[in-house]
Design an enzyme around this catalytic site. Sequence first.
Site, mmCIF file in Angstrom:
data_model
loop_
_atom_site.group_PDB
_atom_site.id
_atom_site.type_symbol
_atom_site.label_atom_id
_atom_site.label_comp_id
_atom_site.label_asym_id
_atom_site.label_seq_id
_atom_site.Cartn_x
_atom_site.Cartn_y
_atom_site.Cartn_z
ATOM 1 N N ALA A 132 0.810 -1.249 -0.020
ATOM 2 C CA ALA A 132 0.056 -0.033 0.066
ATOM 3 C C ALA A 132 0.809 1.249 -0.048
ATOM 4 C CB ALA A 132 -1.029 -0.053 1.238
ATOM 5 N N ASP A 133 0.407 2.506 -0.480
ATOM 6 C CA ASP A 133 0.979 3.617 -0.459
ATOM 7 C C ASP A 133 -0.309 4.505 -0.092
ATOM 8 O OD1 ASP A 133 3.718 4.730 -0.988
ATOM 9 O OD2 ASP A 133 2.381 6.134 -1.696
ATOM 10 N N THR A 134 0.145 5.861 0.686
ATOM 11 C CA THR A 134 -0.533 6.717 0.876
ATOM 12 C C THR A 134 -0.205 8.069 0.455
ATOM 13 O OG1 THR A 134 -1.646 5.704 2.928
ATOM 14 C CG2 THR A 134 -2.031 8.015 2.736
ATOM 15 N N GLY A 165 -3.569 3.651 -2.257
ATOM 16 C CA GLY A 165 -3.565 2.627 -3.132
ATOM 17 C C GLY A 165 -3.130 1.272 -2.532
#
Length: 196
Positions: A78-80, A115
């Site tokens: 994940a990435d924010t 994401g």
Amino acid sequence: MLLQDRLKNHRLILASASPRRRELLAACDIDFTLAEKFECDERYPADLEADKVAEFLSQLKSNAYPHTLKEGDILLTADTVVIAGGEILGKPKDNADAERMLKILSGATHKVVTGVTLRTPLRTISFSAESLVTFRALENEEIEYYIEKYRPLDKAGAYGIQEWIGYTAIEGLQGSFYNVMGLPVQKVCIALKELV
């Protein structure tokens, strides 16, 4: 059937250094294994739409995972990103950068996009979640206090919604609170059900 029962014959691998993501998955009563740290060049094309960057980076991290997935394995990456005025605010380089970011967020509404990529040996599911967060106007002393006490250099946009600044400065939220924390767990649970 409960998701945790469906996952009994699977190994969910969380490839993230974020303590918030660990906390959120654990709070869903989902067993997972923490991946060992690995290198990933987190660059994205300059012309990529800001809203699509987080999902792109989650896929990049998934592809950079250095081990072959076995049958029953599910890799979660994940990435924010925080988007304010069209600019992507990642993790601040230092305290001065954190101050700059918080001044941009002060008295305004910004977007938080996380994401997520879930990958098995046979399938990959990628998606993103968006939330809108509104800050009241912050005083310089408040910004300085928050940076000094909470050291938000490991957080996109230089803040954690679950910390002091979230309690005292956030006026409004549209979308998932947990997405702003770093993982849209409700969407993750639905996607995991699709996979298993």
